[in-house]
Design a protein around this motif. Structure first.
Motif, PDB file in Angstrom:
ATOM      1  N   THR A 730       0.787  -1.179  -0.007  1.00 14.20           N
ATOM      2  CA  THR A 730      -0.044  -0.102  -0.099  1.00 14.20           C
ATOM      3  C   THR A 730       0.759   1.346   0.144  1.00 14.20           C
ATOM      4  O   THR A 730       0.793   2.143  -0.868  1.00 14.20           O
ATOM      5  N   HIS A 731       1.821   1.230   0.891  1.00 10.98           N
ATOM      6  CA  HIS A 731       2.577   2.445   1.052  1.00 10.98           C
ATOM      7  C   HIS A 731       3.763   2.780  -0.213  1.00 10.98           C
ATOM      8  O   HIS A 731       3.864   3.629  -0.456  1.00 10.98           O
ATOM      9  N   LYS A 732       4.141   1.520  -0.740  1.00 14.35           N
ATOM     10  CA  LYS A 732       4.881   1.642  -1.899  1.00 14.35           C
ATOM     11  C   LYS A 732       4.042   2.325  -3.010  1.00 14.35           C
ATOM     12  O   LYS A 732       4.411   3.178  -3.881  1.00 14.35           O
ATOM     13  N   THR A 733       2.756   1.761  -3.365  1.00 14.24           N
ATOM     14  CA  THR A 733       1.931   2.285  -4.160  1.00 14.24           C
ATOM     15  C   THR A 733       1.601   3.782  -3.928  1.00 14.24           C
ATOM     16  O   THR A 733       1.507   4.649  -5.006  1.00 14.24           O
ATOM     17  N   ILE A 734       1.472   4.347  -2.778  1.00 14.01           N
ATOM     18  CA  ILE A 734       1.182   5.659  -2.701  1.00 14.01           C
ATOM     19  C   ILE A 734       2.407   6.382  -3.139  1.00 14.01           C
ATOM     20  O   ILE A 734       2.401   7.661  -3.720  1.00 14.01           O
ATOM     21  N   ARG A 735       3.612   5.995  -2.497  1.00 13.85           N
ATOM     22  CA  ARG A 735       4.984   6.713  -3.048  1.00 13.85           C
ATOM     23  C   ARG A 735       5.053   6.774  -4.654  1.00 13.85           C
ATOM     24  O   ARG A 735       5.203   7.811  -5.413  1.00 13.85           O
ATOM     25  N   ARG A 736       4.785   5.418  -5.387  1.00 12.21           N
ATOM     26  CA  ARG A 736       4.737   5.348  -6.773  1.00 12.21           C
ATOM     27  C   ARG A 736       3.686   6.365  -7.489  1.00 12.21           C
ATOM     28  O   ARG A 736       4.118   6.992  -8.136  1.00 12.21           O
ATOM     29  N   MET A 755      -4.027  -0.591 -10.059  1.00 10.06           N
ATOM     30  CA  MET A 755      -4.547  -2.049 -10.285  1.00 10.06           C
ATOM     31  C   MET A 755      -3.552  -2.872  -9.476  1.00 10.06           C
ATOM     32  O   MET A 755      -4.429  -3.805  -9.149  1.00 10.06           O
ATOM     33  N   GLU A 756      -2.322  -2.877  -9.389  1.00  8.73           N
ATOM     34  CA  GLU A 756      -1.607  -4.097  -8.685  1.00  8.73           C
ATOM     35  C   GLU A 756      -2.071  -3.918  -7.314  1.00  8.73           C
ATOM     36  O   GLU A 756      -1.897  -5.046  -6.888  1.00  8.73           O
ATOM     37  N   LEU A 757      -2.147  -2.818  -6.592  1.00 11.25           N
ATOM     38  CA  LEU A 757      -2.587  -3.045  -5.258  1.00 11.25           C
ATOM     39  C   LEU A 757      -3.872  -3.510  -5.151  1.00 11.25           C
ATOM     40  O   LEU A 757      -4.141  -4.076  -4.367  1.00 11.25           O
ATOM     41  N   ALA A 781      -5.582  -0.517   2.492  1.00  6.50           N
ATOM     42  CA  ALA A 781      -5.399  -0.709   1.214  1.00  6.50           C
ATOM     43  C   ALA A 781      -6.448  -0.090   0.169  1.00  6.50           C
ATOM     44  O   ALA A 781      -6.243   0.378  -0.891  1.00  6.50           O
ATOM     45  N   ILE A 782      -7.568  -0.606   0.656  1.00  9.18           N
ATOM     46  CA  ILE A 782      -8.849  -0.327  -0.185  1.00  9.18           C
ATOM     47  C   ILE A 782      -9.191   1.235  -0.109  1.00  9.18           C
ATOM     48  O   ILE A 782      -9.301   2.016  -1.270  1.00  9.18           O
ATOM     49  N   CYS A 818       2.875   8.550   2.193  1.00 11.24           N
ATOM     50  CA  CYS A 818       3.491   7.115   2.275  1.00 11.24           C
ATOM     51  C   CYS A 818       4.575   7.309   3.497  1.00 11.24           C
ATOM     52  O   CYS A 818       4.957   8.239   3.766  1.00 11.24           O
ATOM     53  N   ASP A 819       4.367   6.342   4.263  1.00  2.42           N
ATOM     54  CA  ASP A 819       5.189   5.929   5.412  1.00  2.42           C
ATOM     55  C   ASP A 819       6.385   5.151   4.989  1.00  2.42           C
ATOM     56  O   ASP A 819       6.195   3.947   4.990  1.00  2.42           O
ATOM     57  N   GLU A 820       7.647   5.865   4.921  1.00  4.17           N
ATOM     58  CA  GLU A 820       8.706   5.234   4.246  1.00  4.17           C
ATOM     59  C   GLU A 820       8.931   4.087   5.363  1.00  4.17           C
ATOM     60  O   GLU A 820       9.668   3.186   4.824  1.00  4.17           O
ATOM     61  N   ALA A 821       8.742   4.176   6.670  1.00  9.23           N
ATOM     62  CA  ALA A 821       9.359   2.962   7.626  1.00  9.23           C
ATOM     63  C   ALA A 821       8.282   1.846   7.228  1.00  9.23           C
ATOM     64  O   ALA A 821       9.059   0.652   7.113  1.00  9.23           O
ATOM     65  N   ILE A 822       7.266   2.038   6.841  1.00  5.91           N
ATOM     66  CA  ILE A 822       6.434   0.732   6.366  1.00  5.91           C
ATOM     67  C   ILE A 822       6.575   0.297   4.979  1.00  5.91           C
ATOM     68  O   ILE A 822       6.725  -0.840   4.642  1.00  5.91           O
TER      69      ILE A 822
END
Length: 888
Positions: A730-736, A755-757, A781-782, A818-822
């Motif tokens: 989820t947080h990778k998707t937010i960042r991207r 879509m991947e998320l 995530a949703i 995005c929470d970079e730690a997560i």
């Protein structure tokens, strides 16, 4: 939403189910409902947003009100709307306006064909286009709407023109101009494309008229210099096109005395010389003839009394009708005619003939060039064709040149010969020395020439902004209309005649007025302004469309410059240069801040929409429904399938946006335009692609319903490894998505990430099996997916946001952070190479050092096999990515 939700928040939000719609998503019901809700709440008004927020001014190139929107519009406006919505969610105050480029020939042509007044035709078309834009879900601030044919708009344009005239920036002169017989008006050079009118595609001819010009060349160097400020912010293609169009050349102006000076007559003043511009003054001693353009003011005069007048006139008329771009091409067949006149080469004292050559253009330099056939390929071809002499004056460093043996011009650097006092001088050095020598003799000087010419703004048509000047019938000449009498408006009682003169010039009373100086009789200027005048400053007026005392007020200035401008690269050498020029000029006048020299900080040029077309040898282009099994239904002949043509009415391959919206909904249409290709690339139309986007939105809707049907986790927790992995995704998707949307402007990859998320979230629910619960990780995530997709598919996301129990609008929610730690990976894959070839992989912590990675690598059986018995001479280590062992 925030970067994380507490368990209590999850349970509370999940329990709110009031106003929950049914299970079936119906865009025909849902989309209009949310559009009304947005409008009622005034969400998109820039004035309703906090003044303490950072600003973001976004706009697309405003449309001509043709009466219908096409898929090119849909793509263009969807691109802009995504960022407008996204920046609002990120806490910016956003100005996202829309207006209408309303003056132009199509309205006048409609008046001729249909007998309807251009104003009525234009207003009707604007109304017809606004509806589909609202239906598409565009988040425009309609309180900033403007229309260029409104007197409250063009009164400021008339004031700008008058100020130009007072400052010497607007002037009249007689010149050969581009004339479109079909449109019955003059065209600027930028509006002639491949010899055709940019509007109607009919052939353009040359006509001599007295016209109004704007002195844009006064800003040529600054416009060119400031291209450097736009590097990385504007597409390289556009900047290159502007650089080439301005066409700066350093060289010299050199005077060639006429052997027989011309006396003054009705066609021109007395003259005793012809001035040329050259970038190669080092070759002056090799000039053996002169070539001038067919449009040169002396072209016809030089032939008078020589017995060659008829031949020269015929050739001039022929060349003037040819395409200028084609004439300048390297492979163009060189032709010319001797005028009968001679000039004196100022370096050699020799008389050389003057030719009119079809490859010489009046738009470059002075329209006259000294021809040095031994050192210029075009001159070489011309000289060989017409048996003109060659004179070698530059030798290459490794050989001599014999004129009889030359099969091409020598155009590179070398050493001067047969050049009097400059023999032995390197050619580059000789450029400056010969120019200085000419200046001392009063025969030349160093100069800079530009391809850019002053902007011809006169148009012989009715439906345009009136030029606010009058011509005194006494002795006062041209005078500006007093400010108290502005705006000068168009008369309503006009008659349109096909192919006839402008109704303004034939109106019985409109042109009759008084001179503001002597109060005697005067005649109004009956030409109107080029439509590009209106679009050269409309972005300024967007900021304060109702301000009466000027173009914009202090509040309006706070929005400038435009942060992102979206439009087509076809305007690179027209509108975009004019807009840059206007901004610099108005800044110099003090109407804009001194440091505001560029109107658009960033430019995004969208690609065209392409679609297959079909063509029959008998019936020309066919609509798809006119083709069956590869044949024309009308005649049974084979229908040729033309792959990926520009979507156009002329190719009969258009797709009507409203038909698609009625069938799939606006969100599907928007999503396809954004997902099918990067915004700056061509979009290849695919019905299957539209269906695919519709299916994805349906899956997202069902995913939300599925999640909400699950029981809540007892404590809302999500601590298992699968849930932690979903949170990481989820947080990778937010960042991207954040990076792709706001920095890279790559919407297609952002959508792919969402879509991947969604897929991984669905997989997580499936993996839970019978014990599936709605825990924190799934809900996060949703909700993140819904908010990230909201700028692209706003209607569905508003519906899902409410389904999830949230209050307020999704478009007004906070953009996910995005929470970079997560998001940080607990393990990464490091590729292991031996002598540059991949031999294995190891899983390590992201910050694992070289020693740790090397130890794990050497424990790998395959790596060990390729290093056994060999010494490691060197190791190349890239943390978290690569270890390359060099052994021997």
């Amino acid at each position: 939403m925030s970067s994380s939700l507490s368990a209590d928040q999850t349970v509370s939000a999940g329990s709110q189910t009031s106003d929950k719609p049914g299970d079936k998503y119906d865009p025909r019901e849902v989309e209009p409902r949310w559009q009304r809700a947005w409008q009622d709440a005034g969400l998109f008004s820039s004035s309703a947003q906090g003044s303490d927020r950072p600003k973001f001014f976004l706009m697309e190139m405003f449309p001509y009100p043709s009466g219908r929107i096409h898929m090119g519009h849909v793509r263009n406006y969807s691109i802009g709307d995504v960022l407008a919505r996204g920046y609002r969610m990120r806490g910016y105050r956003v100005l996202y306006p829309m207006g209408w480029d309303a003056f132009g020939l199509p309205a006048e042509n409609a008046a001729i064909k249909a007998g309807v007044h251009p104003r009525i035709w234009t207003e009707k078309n604007i109304d017809a286009m606004k509806g589909p834009l609202v239906r598409l879900g565009q988040s425009y601030d309609w309180s900033h709407e403007l229309c260029t044919c409104d007197p409250s708009y063009f009164v400021h344009e008339q004031r700008i023109f008058i100020e130009m005239w007072k400052r010497g920036m607007a002037y009249r002169k007689g010149a050969l101009v581009n004339w479109c017989p079909q449109c019955a008006t003059v065209l600027a050079n930028e509006q002639v494309e491949d010899g055709l009118c940019w509007r109607c595609q009919s052939g353009v001819v040359q006509r001599e008229l007295v016209q109004w010009f704007i002195r844009i060349t006064a800003y040529a160097q600054e416009i060119l210099d400031d291209i450097a400020k736009l590097n990385g912010k504007w597409p390289d293609k556009v900047l290159s096109m502007q650089t080439n169009w301005i066409g700066r050349s350093e060289g010299a102006r050199i005077k060639f005395a006429l052997v027989q000076p011309l006396s003054a007559d009705e066609s021109g003043a007395a003259t005793s010389e012809i001035e040329v511009f050259t970038t190669r003054p080092d070759t002056l001693f090799g000039a053996t003839f002169m070539s001038i353009a067919a449009e040169h003011p002396l072209a016809l005069r030089l032939a008078r009394g020589t017995g060659r007048e008829a031949e020269v006139t015929a050739f001039v008329n022929k060349v003037r009708a040819e395409d200028k771009i084609r004439r300048g091409a390297e492979d163009y067949v060189k032709e010319g005619v001797f005028t009968g006149a001679y000039v004196v080469n100022p370096a050699t004292g020799k008389q050389i003939p003057v030719y009119i050559a079809n490859f010489v253009l009046m738009d470059y330099g002075t329209g006259a060039v000294m021809a040095v056939p031994a050192h210029d390929q075009r001159d070489f071809e011309f000289a060989r064709k017409y048996s003109l002499p060659l004179a070698v004056v530059i030798l290459p460093p490794d050989r001599t040149l014999e004129v009889a043996a030359m099969d091409a011009a020598y155009v590179d650097a070398g050493t001067l010969v047969a050049s009097g006092p400059f023999d032995g001088t390197p050619s580059e050095e000789a450029k400056g020395r010969i120019t200085a020598w000419l200046r001392e003799r009063g025969q030349g000087e160093q100069t800079v020439s530009y391809r850019l010419r002053d902007w011809l703004v006169s148009r012989q048509r009715y439906w345009g902004c009136p030029i606010p000047m009058v011509e005194c019938q006494g002795g006062c000449g041209y005078q500006p209309v007093p400010d108290s009498e502005l705006p000068v408006c168009l008369p309503e009682d006009v008659e349109f005649v096909p192919g006839g003169k402008s109704p303004l010039s034939t109106h019985p009373t409109w042109a009759q007025t008084t001179c503001p100086v002597c109060k005697g009789p005067a005649r109004r200027e009956t030409d109107t302004m080029d439509g590009f005048m209106e679009s050269s400053w409309y972005f300024l007026r967007y900021t304060a469309p109702n301000y009466k005392d000027g173009i914009l007020d202090e509040k309006g200035l706070s929005w400038m410059p435009v942060d992102l401008y979206v439009g087509g690269s076809e305007h690179a050498t027209k509108h975009l240069i004019y807009a840059r020029f206007f901004t610099k000029m108005l800044s110099d006048w003090g109407l804009l801040p001194k440091d505001l020299r560029e109107p658009f900080s960033r430019l995004l040029t969208q690609g065209m929409v392409l679609k297959d077309a079909y063509r029959c040898a008998t019936h020309d282009y066919l609509y798809p429904e006119e083709v069956q099994d590869g044949t024309c239904k009308q005649c049974g002949q084979p229908a040729q399938q033309l792959r990926q043509m520009k979507m156009s009415k002329s190719f009969r391959n258009v797709v009507e946006p409203m038909t698609l919206i009625d069938r799939y909904g606006a969100d599907t249409v928007r999503l396809f335009c954004l997902f099918a290709a990067p915004p700056d690339s061509v979009l290849e139309w695919s019905e299957a692609g539209v269906e695919g986007c519709s299916r994805f939105l349906g899956r997202l809707h069902r995913l939300v319903l599925r999640a909400l049907s699950l029981p809540l986790a007892p404590d809302g927790s999500a601590t298992g490894p699968e849930d932690l992995a979903l949170r990481r995704k989820t947080h990778k998707t937010i960042r991207r998505v954040t990076t792709d949307l706001f920095e890279r402007l790559q919407y297609n990859t952002a959508i792919a990430a969402i879509m991947e998320l969604c897929n991984e979230t669905g997989d997580r629910l499936t993996a839970m099996g019978q014990g599936a619960v709605l825990n924190f990780a799934v809900r996060e995530a949703i909700e993140s997916a819904v908010l990230l997709l909201c700028p692209m598919a706003p209607h569905l996301c508003e519906e899902l946001w409410r389904l999830l129990g949230n209050q307020g609008f999704a478009v007004a929610a906070t953009w996910p952070i995005c929470d970079e730690a997560i998001a940080r990976d607990h393990q990464v894959t490091v590729v292991v190479q031996v002598n540059g070839k991949k031999r294995g992989e190891v899983l390590v912590a992201p910050d694992a050092d070289e020693a740790t990675v090397t130890a794990l690598a050497m424990a790998d059986a395959n790596v060990n096999q390729h290093t056994a018995g060999k010494a490691v001479k060197k190791a190349v280590f890239v943390k978290g990515r690569l270890l390359n062992l060099v052994v021997g």
